[in-house]
Design a protein around this motif. Structure first.
Motif, PDB file in Angstrom:
ATOM      1  N   LEU A 329      13.352  -5.563 -32.243  1.00 43.74           N
ATOM      2  CA  LEU A 329      12.270  -5.240 -31.753  1.00 43.74           C
ATOM      3  C   LEU A 329      12.299  -4.698 -30.303  1.00 43.74           C
ATOM      4  CD1 LEU A 329       9.639  -7.550 -33.267  1.00 43.74           C
ATOM      5  CD2 LEU A 329      10.357  -5.506 -34.329  1.00 43.74           C
ATOM      6  N   ALA A 332       9.199  -4.193 -27.769  1.00 39.78           N
ATOM      7  CA  ALA A 332       7.829  -4.369 -28.219  1.00 39.78           C
ATOM      8  C   ALA A 332       7.542  -5.943 -28.467  1.00 39.78           C
ATOM      9  CB  ALA A 332       7.747  -3.788 -29.745  1.00 39.78           C
ATOM     10  N   LEU A 333       8.498  -6.589 -28.795  1.00 41.47           N
ATOM     11  CA  LEU A 333       8.542  -8.183 -28.563  1.00 41.47           C
ATOM     12  C   LEU A 333       7.743  -8.637 -27.458  1.00 41.47           C
ATOM     13  CD1 LEU A 333       8.729 -10.692 -30.444  1.00 41.47           C
ATOM     14  CD2 LEU A 333      10.966 -10.959 -29.681  1.00 41.47           C
ATOM     15  N   LEU A 489       3.546  -8.061 -35.626  1.00 37.78           N
ATOM     16  CA  LEU A 489       4.952  -7.907 -35.546  1.00 37.78           C
ATOM     17  C   LEU A 489       5.499  -9.145 -36.836  1.00 37.78           C
ATOM     18  CD1 LEU A 489       5.875  -7.190 -31.980  1.00 37.78           C
ATOM     19  CD2 LEU A 489       5.490  -5.727 -33.922  1.00 37.78           C
ATOM     20  N   SER A 493       7.381  -8.093 -40.300  1.00 35.19           N
ATOM     21  CA  SER A 493       8.680  -8.395 -40.376  1.00 35.19           C
ATOM     22  C   SER A 493       8.800  -9.232 -41.845  1.00 35.19           C
ATOM     23  CB  SER A 493       9.059  -9.376 -39.225  1.00 35.19           C
ATOM     24  OG  SER A 493       8.694 -10.382 -39.199  1.00 35.19           O
ATOM     25  N   VAL A 501      14.586 -11.144 -37.868  1.00 36.20           N
ATOM     26  CA  VAL A 501      13.227 -10.707 -37.066  1.00 36.20           C
ATOM     27  C   VAL A 501      12.233 -11.708 -36.807  1.00 36.20           C
ATOM     28  CG1 VAL A 501      11.845  -8.690 -36.365  1.00 36.20           C
ATOM     29  CG2 VAL A 501      14.122  -8.091 -37.354  1.00 36.20           C
TER      30      VAL A 501
END
Length: 528
Positions: A329, A332-333, A489, A493, A501
């Motif tokens: 990611l 973005a994480l 997210l 995932s 992830v």
């Protein structure tokens, strides 16, 4: 649970321990954090005002409420209630031995104490909806994943509070039992458990109330309950049907809260004058709870063996999250993690500001009129009865995807929760200072500022920090309905089977929640 206040000393508003931050500095830091967080997620009063028209338009589309197929909705409502009860019972059964291992004065070894406390902390830090998603992947759609999710998450609260109650017991009875040559088990049963039973009962009943709120949204991830029907109506844009289901949920939760209040008062009332009656009441409660538990297993078609065989399929799914993949990611994480914290900060700040006036009006000893009291308490009950995830769905539909919708949902939930805590803390203050101000002709405002708020301030600060802790946990799962934060997210995932992830995201969630919990706990220990 409330305590006797007649002989309670007046508590100064800033009973600060050495080395703790002064309250003005804490408020300043909170203001700065709120402004920065609101800017980072694009939350502005103007944006909210512009969105009110959309919210009102959505509410108009929901009217009049329509309850189609009431038989099916009734079955799902009963299913939701039984899930909450069974999940809490399973958690209590597991938490009792765990509490003895996690209490300093009863644990057999410091290493056992550390391991037990670590497990309890993990269960408390992980959102119940996250557990539900993983169990659905491991066991399939149905009520069993929801029950297990409620049970595992509840261990985090019950295990901690049960252990804390054990640590606060009087050592005298234990020494007396030990002097007779009794072993460890008899010592615990005869000397410790009788002291902690009242506290455990109150915690257990309160947890059922919490789990009922949780169970209504587990259907969003296929874990059973009435939430499945609600999600189906919302996904089909059948808003009148959705409102009808929401009203059913409101009635169930409000009724359960009233029942919980009555049960707590009945079971935990002082029993010095009627010990036999109290024992009879507790025996009846135990029998009723046992009957409901058996009924839950039958009605929900839960094979008792499945309460043991779920472990290996779940371990197989959980181990697929190891090793975690933090690179997939990228930035973005981190961005989603920051957004999650920002949602929690802004929603808590709004809740604090708007809940204090409602809490003051909802306290018997400060409300200006009995009608105002019931109006405030009714509002508190109404707001608390709607789970935040349902509010998030409404705001996403009205305001669009993003963190603003999640912030609004958590802010409304915070108002109801904090207002109740504020009202309860004000009702528990020492009446002496109030009578003193009244005796010299002080009016309502003077009494409030000089006698009420200084006493209630420590409890209000502690409640606000606890609310912040809860909102951070909740904000991690709002992404399931598109309300911003790291939850989007996570569920994406898992949906796409990228468990490595998901493992990275779970670790980030745990770090966030644990760090916030430690920070708020440290501040509470210095100020409250």
């Amino acid at each position: 649970m409330t305590s006797t206040v007649q002989n309670r000393p007046v508590v100064p508003p800033t009973r600060r321990r050495p080395g703790g931050p002064p309250l003005p500095l804490l408020v300043l830091c909170a203001l700065v954090a709120t402004v920065v967080s609101a800017w980072s997620i694009g939350f502005a009063p103007a944006t909210l005002v512009d969105g009110l028209d959309e919210v009102w338009a959505l509410l108009e589309r929901m009217l009049p409420p329509r309850l189609e197929d009431p038989g099916r909705i009734g079955v799902l409502a009963v299913e939701t209630l039984l899930m909450a009860v069974l999940g809490t019972v399973l958690a209590a059964i597991a938490s009792v031995p765990l509490a003895f291992l996690a209490a300093r004065n009863t644990t057999p070894h410091p290493a056992v104490y550390a391991a037990a406390r670590a497990f309890v902390t993990f269960c408390r830090a992980m959102p119940d909806l996250l557990f539900a998603v993983l169990f659905v992947r491991a066991l399939g759609i149905g009520v069993l994943p929801g029950i297990l999710a409620l049970a595992l998450h509840s261990i985090g609260m019950l295990g901690k509070l049960f252990a804390d109650a054990i640590e606060q017991t009087d050592a005298g009875p234990r020494e007396a039992v030990r002097s007779t040559g009794a072993g460890y088990l008899r010592e615990m049963v005869n000397a410790v458990i009788p002291q902690v039973i009242p506290s455990w009962i109150g915690t257990f009943v309160y947890r059922i109330d919490i789990n009922l709120r949780m169970s209504v949204v587990l259907g969003f991830v296929g874990a059973g309950g009435i939430g499945f029907a609600l999600q189906d109506a919302l996904r089909g844009l059948i808003y009148p049907r959705a409102l009808g289901i929401v009203l059913v949920i409101l009635v169930i939760i409000a009724a359960m809260e009233l029942v919980a209040i009555g049960v707590r008062q009945m079971l935990l009332a002082p029993g010095q004058s009627h010990p036999q009656r109290d024992r009879a009441i507790r025996f009846m409660f135990s029998g009723l709870l046992g009957g409901v538990t058996v009924a839950a297993l039958v009605v929900l078609e839960i094979n008792p063996q499945s309460l043991l065989t779920w472990v290996w399929p779940s371990i197989e799914v959980f181990t697929r999250m190891v090793p975690p993949n933090f690179e997939a990611l990228g930035g973005a994480l981190a961005e989603a993690a920051v957004q999650t914290v920002a949602i929690g900060v802004v929603s808590t700040a709004i809740g604090i500001v708007l809940s204090v006036p409602v809490g003051i009006l909802g306290a018997r000893n400060t409300t200006p009129h009995v009608g105002v009291y019931w109006l405030a308490r009714g509002w508190i009950l109404l707001v608390r009865a709607v789970p935040e995830l349902i509010l998030a769905v409404v705001f996403v539909a009205a305001l669009g995807l993003g963190p603003v919708a999640g912030t609004c949902a958590l802010a409304i939930g915070s108002i109801g929760f904090l207002a109740k805590l504020v009202a309860d803390s004000i009702e528990e203050i020492d009446p002496g200072p109030i009578e003193a101000v009244n005796s010299v002709g002080g009016g309502w405002w003077k009494t409030l500022c000089a006698a009420v708020l200084p006493q209630a301030m420590p409890a209000m600060v502690g409640s606000s920090l606890y609310m912040f802790d809860v909102n951070i946990r909740t904000s991690t799962i709002l992404g399931i309905v598109g309300a911003g934060g790291i939850g989007f997210l996570l569920f994406e995932s898992i949906r796409t089977l990228n468990f490595d992830v998901a493992g990275a995201i779970v670790i980030v969630i745990f770090v966030i929640v644990y760090a916030i919990e430690r920070l708020s706990g440290w501040i509470r220990s210095r100020l409250v």
